[in-house]
Design a protein around this motif. Structure first.
Motif, short mmCIF file in Angstrom:
data_model
loop_
_atom_site.label_atom_id
_atom_site.label_comp_id
_atom_site.label_asym_id
_atom_site.label_seq_id
_atom_site.Cartn_x
_atom_site.Cartn_y
_atom_site.Cartn_z
N GLU A 88 0.83 -1.22 0.00
CA GLU A 88 0.00 0.00 0.00
C GLU A 88 0.86 1.26 0.00
N ILE A 89 1.92 1.23 0.76
CA ILE A 89 2.81 2.40 0.80
C ILE A 89 3.43 2.61 -0.59
N LYS A 90 3.84 1.54 -1.23
CA LYS A 90 4.44 1.64 -2.56
C LYS A 90 3.44 2.21 -3.58
N LYS A 91 2.17 1.85 -3.43
CA LYS A 91 1.14 2.34 -4.36
C LYS A 91 1.00 3.86 -4.30
N MET A 92 1.38 4.43 -3.18
CA MET A 92 1.20 5.87 -3.00
C MET A 92 2.14 6.71 -3.87
N HIS A 93 3.06 6.06 -4.58
CA HIS A 93 3.96 6.83 -5.45
C HIS A 93 3.20 7.56 -6.55
N VAL A 94 2.00 7.09 -6.90
CA VAL A 94 1.21 7.77 -7.93
C VAL A 94 0.79 9.17 -7.49
N LEU A 95 0.82 9.42 -6.21
CA LEU A 95 0.46 10.74 -5.71
C LEU A 95 1.43 11.81 -6.24
N ALA A 96 2.65 11.41 -6.49
CA ALA A 96 3.64 12.37 -7.01
C ALA A 96 3.22 12.91 -8.38
N SER A 97 2.39 12.16 -9.10
CA SER A 97 1.93 12.61 -10.42
C SER A 97 0.66 13.44 -10.33
N ALA A 98 0.16 13.66 -9.12
CA ALA A 98 -1.07 14.43 -8.94
C ALA A 98 -0.91 15.43 -7.79
N PRO A 99 0.02 16.37 -7.92
CA PRO A 99 0.27 17.31 -6.83
C PRO A 99 -0.94 18.17 -6.47
N GLU A 100 -1.89 18.27 -7.36
CA GLU A 100 -3.09 19.05 -7.06
C GLU A 100 -3.93 18.38 -5.97
N LEU A 101 -3.65 17.13 -5.67
CA LEU A 101 -4.39 16.40 -4.64
C LEU A 101 -3.69 16.40 -3.28
N TYR A 102 -2.54 17.04 -3.19
CA TYR A 102 -1.79 17.04 -1.92
C TYR A 102 -2.59 17.63 -0.77
N GLN A 103 -3.29 18.72 -1.03
CA GLN A 103 -4.04 19.35 0.04
C GLN A 103 -5.10 18.40 0.58
N GLU A 104 -5.76 17.69 -0.31
CA GLU A 104 -6.76 16.70 0.13
C GLU A 104 -6.07 15.57 0.89
N PHE A 105 -4.90 15.17 0.45
CA PHE A 105 -4.11 14.15 1.14
C PHE A 105 -3.84 14.58 2.58
N VAL A 106 -3.48 15.84 2.75
CA VAL A 106 -3.23 16.39 4.09
C VAL A 106 -4.54 16.50 4.86
N ASN A 107 -5.61 16.99 4.23
CA ASN A 107 -6.90 17.14 4.89
C ASN A 107 -7.45 15.81 5.40
N LEU A 108 -7.13 14.73 4.70
CA LEU A 108 -7.58 13.41 5.11
C LEU A 108 -6.70 12.84 6.24
N ASN A 109 -5.75 13.63 6.69
CA ASN A 109 -4.85 13.27 7.79
C ASN A 109 -3.92 12.11 7.43
N THR A 110 -3.73 11.89 6.15
CA THR A 110 -2.90 10.78 5.70
C THR A 110 -1.43 11.08 5.85
N MET A 111 -1.06 12.34 5.74
CA MET A 111 0.35 12.68 5.91
C MET A 111 0.79 12.32 7.32
N SER A 112 -0.08 12.55 8.30
CA SER A 112 0.25 12.17 9.69
C SER A 112 0.44 10.67 9.81
N SER A 113 -0.40 9.91 9.14
CA SER A 113 -0.27 8.45 9.18
C SER A 113 1.02 8.01 8.51
N LEU A 114 1.34 8.64 7.39
CA LEU A 114 2.58 8.31 6.69
C LEU A 114 3.78 8.65 7.55
N LEU A 115 3.76 9.81 8.17
CA LEU A 115 4.87 10.20 9.04
C LEU A 115 4.97 9.29 10.26
N GLY A 116 3.82 8.81 10.73
CA GLY A 116 3.82 7.87 11.85
C GLY A 116 4.58 6.59 11.53
#
Length: 149
Positions: A88-116
């Protein structure tokens, strides 16, 4: 400079591609086309895809934590959840191709989970989490540089 017939022949021989070389090139092209046909289709990440990916990611984190606590003394029993989380972590590399979705990624609190995951006991999970974090940060920096220019 006057060309002699022997220099003309030599030049003509150099310009000609022998049949073996040509057959090798055609074979290489066919192999490349075959690999392209066999490659999995890559879909662009949209908001729905991001939310689905995040949900699956959070589920894998929770399952892994649950299995680790339940089977502390038997790593072979939680190894499956480690592999699933890693994928699942490896699948998240596609996010790099969609930087317009970063804010939503952060809003979903996923960055905190990733950093955890940077404190995960399994170094493979830690390394993958570190890679994803670096991709996200680098893409954000690149976008800021482009805006400045």
């Amino acid at each position: 400079m006057v060309e002699t017939s022997s220099s003309k022949r030599k030049k003509q021989e150099e310009d000609e591609v022998n049949d073996d070389e040509l057959a090798g090139l055609v074979e290489d092209d066919e192999k490349i086309l075959q690999l392209i046909d066999q490659a999995p289709a890559i879909e662009a990440l949209d908001l729905f895809g991001l939310r689905k990916m995040v949900l699956q990611f959070e589920r894998r984190i929770n399952k892994n934590q649950e299995m680790r606590m339940k089977h502390m003394d038997a790593p072979e029993k939680f190894m499956g959840s480690e592999v699933e989380l890693h994928e699942e972590i490896k699948k998240m590399h596609v996010l790099a191709s969609a930087p317009e979705l970063y804010q939503e990624f952060v809003n979903l609190n996923t960055m905190s989970s990733l950093l955890g995951l940077l404190s995960h006991e399994n170094t493979e999970e830690l390394a993958e989490a570190r890679k994803r974090k670096a991709e996200i940060i680098e893409t954000q920096r690149e976008r800021k540089r482009q805006k400045v220019e």
